[in-house]
Design an enzyme around this catalytic site. Structure first.
Site, PDB file in Angstrom:
ATOM      1  N   ASP A 173      53.442  28.846  40.106  1.00 52.31           N
ATOM      2  CA  ASP A 173      52.184  29.581  40.189  1.00 52.31           C
ATOM      3  C   ASP A 173      52.134  30.583  39.036  1.00 52.31           C
ATOM      4  O   ASP A 173      53.098  31.296  38.788  1.00 52.31           O
ATOM      5  CB  ASP A 173      52.137  30.303  41.541  1.00 52.31           C
ATOM      6  CG  ASP A 173      50.835  31.016  41.782  1.00 52.31           C
ATOM      7  OD1 ASP A 173      50.052  30.548  42.630  1.00 52.31           O
ATOM      8  OD2 ASP A 173      50.602  32.062  41.130  1.00 52.31           O
ATOM      9  N   GLU A 216      45.648  27.900  40.230  1.00 48.71           N
ATOM     10  CA  GLU A 216      46.649  28.172  39.189  1.00 48.71           C
ATOM     11  C   GLU A 216      48.030  27.734  39.670  1.00 48.71           C
ATOM     12  O   GLU A 216      49.048  28.257  39.261  1.00 48.71           O
ATOM     13  CB  GLU A 216      46.589  29.646  38.776  1.00 48.71           C
ATOM     14  CG  GLU A 216      47.300  30.663  39.632  1.00 48.71           C
ATOM     15  CD  GLU A 216      46.700  30.943  40.996  1.00 48.71           C
ATOM     16  OE1 GLU A 216      45.988  30.075  41.537  1.00 48.71           O
ATOM     17  OE2 GLU A 216      46.994  32.017  41.532  1.00 48.71           O
TER      18      GLU A 216
HETATM   19  N1  LIG Z   1      40.058  30.027  34.477  1.00 49.78           N
HETATM   20  C1  LIG Z   1      40.255  29.484  35.680  1.00 49.78           C
HETATM   21  N2  LIG Z   1      40.558  30.279  36.726  1.00 49.78           N
HETATM   22  C2  LIG Z   1      40.775  29.714  37.932  1.00 49.78           C
HETATM   23  C3  LIG Z   1      40.684  28.316  38.107  1.00 49.78           C
HETATM   24  N3  LIG Z   1      40.949  28.049  39.424  1.00 49.78           N
HETATM   25  C4  LIG Z   1      41.221  29.230  40.020  1.00 49.78           C
HETATM   26  N4  LIG Z   1      41.102  30.254  39.116  1.00 49.78           N
HETATM   27  C5  LIG Z   1      41.296  31.690  39.324  1.00 49.78           C
HETATM   28  O1  LIG Z   1      42.638  31.971  39.640  1.00 49.78           O
HETATM   29  C6  LIG Z   1      42.691  33.262  40.225  1.00 49.78           C
HETATM   30  C7  LIG Z   1      43.758  33.287  41.277  1.00 49.78           C
HETATM   31  O2  LIG Z   1      43.847  34.569  41.742  1.00 49.78           O
HETATM   32  P1  LIG Z   1      44.847  35.028  42.865  1.00 49.78           P
HETATM   33  O3  LIG Z   1      44.902  33.993  43.944  1.00 49.78           O
HETATM   34  O4  LIG Z   1      44.462  36.419  43.241  1.00 49.78           O
HETATM   35  O5  LIG Z   1      46.260  34.997  42.209  1.00 49.78           O
HETATM   36  P2  LIG Z   1      46.881  35.811  41.000  1.00 49.78           P
HETATM   37  O6  LIG Z   1      45.892  36.700  40.327  1.00 49.78           O
HETATM   38  O7  LIG Z   1      47.543  34.792  40.124  1.00 49.78           O
HETATM   39  O8  LIG Z   1      47.953  36.725  41.698  1.00 49.78           O
HETATM   40  P3  LIG Z   1      49.460  36.313  42.102  1.00 49.78           P
HETATM   41  O9  LIG Z   1      49.414  34.866  42.508  1.00 49.78           O
HETATM   42  O10 LIG Z   1      49.808  37.214  43.238  1.00 49.78           O
HETATM   43  O11 LIG Z   1      50.337  36.542  40.927  1.00 49.78           O
HETATM   44  C8  LIG Z   1      41.290  33.548  40.783  1.00 49.78           C
HETATM   45  O12 LIG Z   1      40.734  34.588  40.042  1.00 49.78           O
HETATM   46  C9  LIG Z   1      40.537  32.237  40.511  1.00 49.78           C
HETATM   47  O13 LIG Z   1      39.189  32.469  40.160  1.00 49.78           O
HETATM   48  C10 LIG Z   1      40.323  27.513  36.994  1.00 49.78           C
HETATM   49  O14 LIG Z   1      40.207  26.283  37.043  1.00 49.78           O
HETATM   50  N5  LIG Z   1      40.134  28.129  35.805  1.00 49.78           N
END
Ligand SMILES: Nc1nc2c(ncn2[C@@H]2O[C@H](COP(=O)(O)OP(=O)(O)OP(=O)(O)O)[C@@H](O)[C@H]2O)c(=O)[nH]1
Length: 322
Positions: A173, A216
């Site tokens: 992740d 992610e």
């Molecule tokens: N650019 C982009 N962002 C994505 C995609 N899919 C998910 N996201 C973003 O990934 C982010 C995941 O955020 P969180 O689940 O809070 O996780 P994090 O910020 O990585 O925090 P931790 O996992 O605790 O380290 C969200 O802001 C989603 O909008 C994608 O295909 N492209």
């Protein structure tokens, strides 16, 4: 089925399906394994299949020899399959063969991969291929999606049980991915995911599977890996990512990974879901703690913290033998 019957079947299939103008062409359809649903046009007289990159049809199955055998086409009809003295053999309806006539009903197996022959118009094959791609591939990263991972994972689990090998699930992740999006923009975040998918693919062997599991989150399935090998791989990946300068429109984007691992011997695997859950729990722990930890037989060891580029990154290693 005798050869007369099989010839009649092919003739009937061809004549009933050539009523539309375009001629039907022979295709090899993969029924199991990494390439399930994929279709290969048999455009030569001899179409060599194998796991080697010089084969006409490359099938990523470690139980298939590099040049395993060939499909022989005459006047647009696949008439024979020939084994090239492969280690694990070629089978028609589970009967080992050297060189034999095949029909539309034949189920051919090489290694752990089942195949059959079909005849279609190129446009028909193309739209089927597009449907297959759409159902199994993540649009952004072009690697298998969660659905494809689960299908492949079930097959891998059966393989490991049959062959009594270990299986490992690694979940990765991207740390603080929301911050990457917020700081550099969503397209930059997309670029990081695409580059990551490419990087991780390069670390995989042909028999391993990599997929995008969620936003992610990436997931890997490694056949026969011991716990310590999985930990070495996870460490290597984590280091590479931490030291890579991801780039989008001349912006340098730092990124780190947290990783959760679940490695089990076949006898201890109850289901793929339970392994994914365990790896996910390990990942959750990795996110919570700042240490690089290994947990084996319920004894936790602390590893020295490795270099961190920007945001903290951790590996939680979890071994859940029952
Ligand atoms: N650019 C982009 N962002 C994505 C995609 N899919 C998910 N996201 C973003 O990934 C982010 C995941 O955020 P969180 O689940 O809070 O996780 P994090 O910020 O990585 O925090 P931790 O996992 O605790 O380290 C969200 O802001 C989603 O909008 C994608 O295909 N492209």
């Amino acid at each position: 089925m005798d050869s007369l019957q099989s010839d009649t079947l092919v003739d009937t299939a061809l004549s009933s399906r050539t009523t539309e103008n375009a001629p039907l062409e022979p295709y090899l359809v993969i029924l199991s394994g990494k390439h399930i649903g994929k279709q290969f046009k048999l455009s030569r007289q001899k179409n060599v299949f194998g796991r080697g990159h010089d084969a006409d049809i490359v099938i990523a199955d470690p139980k298939i020899s590099r040049r395993h055998g060939a499909f022989i086409v005459k006047a647009g009809v696949v008439i024979m399959v020939e084994d090239y003295g492969s280690t694990n053999g070629t089978y028609i309806d589970e009967r080992r063969i050297d060189k034999e006539k095949i029909s539309l009903l034949s189920r051919i197996r090489a290694g752990g991969t089942y195949m059959r022959i079909d005849y279609k118009k190129p446009s028909e094959a193309q739209s089927e291929q597009a449907l297959y791609q759409a159902a199994n591939t993540d649009v952004l990263t072009q690697i298998p999606n969660r659905r494809a991972f689960v299908i492949r994972g079930q097959e891998e689990l059966s393989f490991c049980k049959r062959n009594r090998t270990a299986l490992t699930v690694i979940m990765c992740d991207v740390d603080h991915f929301k911050k990457i999006n917020d700081t550099f923009g969503h397209p930059a975040g997309d670029q990081v995911l695409k580059d990551l998918a490419e990087m991780l693919s390069k670390e995989m062997r042909t028999e391993d599977t990599l997929a995008r599991y969620g936003g992610e989150e990436f997931i890997m399935l490694l056949r026969g890996n011991s716990e310590s090998q999985a930990l070495i791989l996870a460490e290597r990946i984590r280091e590479k990512v931490a030291h890579k300068a991801f780039e989008y429109q001349h912006l340098k984007i730092p990124a780190t990974l947290s990783i959760g691992i679940c490695s089990r011997q076949s006898a201890y695997i109850d289901s793929l879901e339970s392994m994914i859950r365990a790896a996910d729990r390990a990942l959750y722990q990795a996110k919570k703690t700042a240490a690089i930890r290994s947990r084996s037989n319920e004894i936790e060891k602390n590893y020295p913290r490795k270099s961190i580029s920007f945001w903290p990154s951790r590996v939680q290693y979890k071994n859940r033998k029952k």
